[in-house]
Design an enzyme around this catalytic site. Structure first.
Site, mmCIF file in Angstrom:
data_model
loop_
_atom_site.group_PDB
_atom_site.id
_atom_site.type_symbol
_atom_site.label_atom_id
_atom_site.label_comp_id
_atom_site.label_asym_id
_atom_site.label_seq_id
_atom_site.Cartn_x
_atom_site.Cartn_y
_atom_site.Cartn_z
ATOM 1 N N HIS A 188 -4.714 -10.650 3.116
ATOM 2 C CA HIS A 188 -4.697 -10.609 4.462
ATOM 3 C C HIS A 188 -6.190 -10.229 4.946
ATOM 4 O O HIS A 188 -7.183 -10.166 4.236
ATOM 5 C CB HIS A 188 -3.954 -9.592 4.933
ATOM 6 N N HIS A 240 -9.000 -1.865 12.406
ATOM 7 C CA HIS A 240 -8.320 -1.305 11.212
ATOM 8 C C HIS A 240 -9.063 0.117 11.025
ATOM 9 O O HIS A 240 -8.261 1.049 10.525
ATOM 10 C CB HIS A 240 -8.263 -2.231 10.234
ATOM 11 N N GLU A 270 -8.675 -9.541 2.086
ATOM 12 C CA GLU A 270 -8.243 -8.871 0.941
ATOM 13 C C GLU A 270 -7.169 -9.573 0.087
ATOM 14 O O GLU A 270 -6.210 -10.443 0.580
ATOM 15 C CB GLU A 270 -8.019 -7.454 1.354
ATOM 16 N N ASP A 292 -8.699 -7.982 7.564
ATOM 17 C CA ASP A 292 -8.814 -6.950 8.386
ATOM 18 C C ASP A 292 -9.752 -7.284 9.542
ATOM 19 O O ASP A 292 -10.778 -7.903 9.403
ATOM 20 C CB ASP A 292 -9.516 -5.740 7.626
ATOM 21 N N HIS A 320 -1.176 -5.336 6.768
ATOM 22 C CA HIS A 320 -2.069 -5.687 5.671
ATOM 23 C C HIS A 320 -1.188 -5.949 4.421
ATOM 24 O O HIS A 320 -1.360 -5.455 3.102
ATOM 25 C CB HIS A 320 -2.790 -3.973 5.498
ATOM 26 N N HIS A 370 -15.786 -0.628 4.023
ATOM 27 C CA HIS A 370 -15.210 -1.238 5.226
ATOM 28 C C HIS A 370 -16.168 -1.222 6.333
ATOM 29 O O HIS A 370 -16.662 -2.044 7.010
ATOM 30 C CB HIS A 370 -14.029 -0.632 5.609
ATOM 31 N N TRP A 406 0.842 -1.319 0.122
ATOM 32 C CA TRP A 406 -0.233 -0.006 -0.155
ATOM 33 C C TRP A 406 0.894 1.214 -0.111
ATOM 34 O O TRP A 406 1.997 1.152 0.827
ATOM 35 C CB TRP A 406 -0.998 0.057 1.356
HETATM 36 N N1 LIG Z 1 -7.644 -0.294 3.587
HETATM 37 C C1 LIG Z 1 -6.697 -0.890 3.395
HETATM 38 C C2 LIG Z 1 -5.363 -0.287 3.821
HETATM 39 C C3 LIG Z 1 -5.330 1.111 4.214
HETATM 40 O O1 LIG Z 1 -6.306 1.817 3.823
HETATM 41 C C4 LIG Z 1 -3.851 1.445 4.312
HETATM 42 C C5 LIG Z 1 -2.878 0.524 4.435
HETATM 43 C C6 LIG Z 1 -1.717 1.094 4.924
HETATM 44 C C7 LIG Z 1 -1.339 2.389 5.136
HETATM 45 C C8 LIG Z 1 -2.390 3.538 4.920
HETATM 46 C C9 LIG Z 1 -3.793 2.898 4.587
HETATM 47 N N2 LIG Z 1 -4.607 3.592 4.409
HETATM 48 C C10 LIG Z 1 -4.490 5.123 4.511
HETATM 49 O O2 LIG Z 1 -5.476 5.999 4.193
HETATM 50 C C11 LIG Z 1 -6.858 -2.486 3.948
HETATM 51 O O3 LIG Z 1 -7.807 -2.609 4.463
HETATM 52 O O4 LIG Z 1 -5.830 -3.210 3.576
HETATM 53 ZN ZN LIG Z 2 -9.487 -3.538 4.121
HETATM 54 ZN ZN LIG Z 3 -6.546 -4.677 4.917
#
Ligand SMILES: N[C@@H](CC(=O)c1ccccc1NC=O)C(=O)O
Ligand SMILES: [Zn+2]
Ligand SMILES: [Zn+2]
Length: 206
Positions: A51, A57, A170, A53, A47, A158, A17
């Site tokens: 993975h 998260h 995910e 959630d 993540h 989410h 990410w």
């Molecule tokens: N929602 C994503 C991850 C995510 O949003 C995220 C992961 C790592 C660093 C920042 C993130 N989002 C920042 O807005 C997930 O669930 O994997």
């Molecule tokens: Zn997610």
């Molecule tokens: Zn995630």
């Protein structure tokens, strides 16, 4: 029995990410040094790759990984063809039989180059959580890194899934998987504080 591995490989340099902790593995104590064994150490985001959630998260008061019911992550799952869609909503499931199904995996095949993190992914629409909950679904899996758009800050999907009691898996890899019914196993690590956890996700035809 045949096992289909639907987990993304974890290796140095793998896409993560934007801005998140890079995945890193190294032998931190080599056999030459220790005299007996190679010992590796890992640095990674919760993540990373395929993975799950935990609600924590996106909700400070939400459940941590250790609190999740493991039964969610083992059992029959239906892989549904969702190729060619920019988003997935209740309308895309109107003619799909979900009788007796608690787990669905959406096969969008939209993440084409696994060496790069996708910039645009199909997201889930606001009406999907309530619709799936009514159908008895408790776990949803997607073959992209999020159920919301990558640039989303409100993480609407989410929250909506969580409010409807639906758990999230995910970045499964469904390129080689035909739509149909399988047994899914995708167990999170026993992370006491975790907001997410990598899983080894597999399918077995049933
Ligand atoms: N929602 C994503 C991850 C995510 O949003 C995220 C992961 C790592 C660093 C920042 C993130 N989002 C920042 O807005 C997930 O669930 O994997
Ligand atoms: Zn997610
Ligand atoms: Zn995630």
């Amino acid at each position: 029995m045949k096992i289909i591995d639907i987990s993304r490989r974890l290796e140095n340099g793998m896409p993560v990410w934007p801005g998140d902790t890079p995945f890193h593995y190294e032998v931190s104590w080599s056999k030459a040094e220790s005299g007996s064994v190679n010992v590796g150490s890992l640095s990674l985001s919760a993540h990373t790759g395929t993975h799950v959630d935990a609600p924590f998260h996106f909700d400070d008061a939400g459940k941590r990984i250790i609190e999740l019911d493991l039964e969610l992550y083992i059992g029959p799952a239906r892989v549904l063809d969702m190729t060619g869609k920019d988003s997935i909503g209740a309308k895309d499931l109107e003619n799909v039989d979900l009788e007796g199904i608690q787990r669905v995996l959406f096969r969008t095949l939209s993440w084409k180059n696994d060496a790069e993190f996708p910039e645009k992914i199909p997201h889930l629409e606001a009406d999907l959580g309530p619709f799936l909950a009514k159908s008895g679904i408790r776990l949803i899996g997607v073959d992209v890194p999020s159920v919301d758009p990558i640039d989303s800050k409100d993480l609407h999907a989410h929250h909506s899934l969580n409010e409807n009691g639906i758990h999230i898996l995910e970045s499964v890899l469904l390129d080689e998987v035909e739509p149909g019914d399988y047994e899914l196993i995708a167990l999170p690590l026993p992370l006491v504080e975790g907001d997410g956890s990598p899983v080894r996700a597999i399918l077995r035809p049933i």
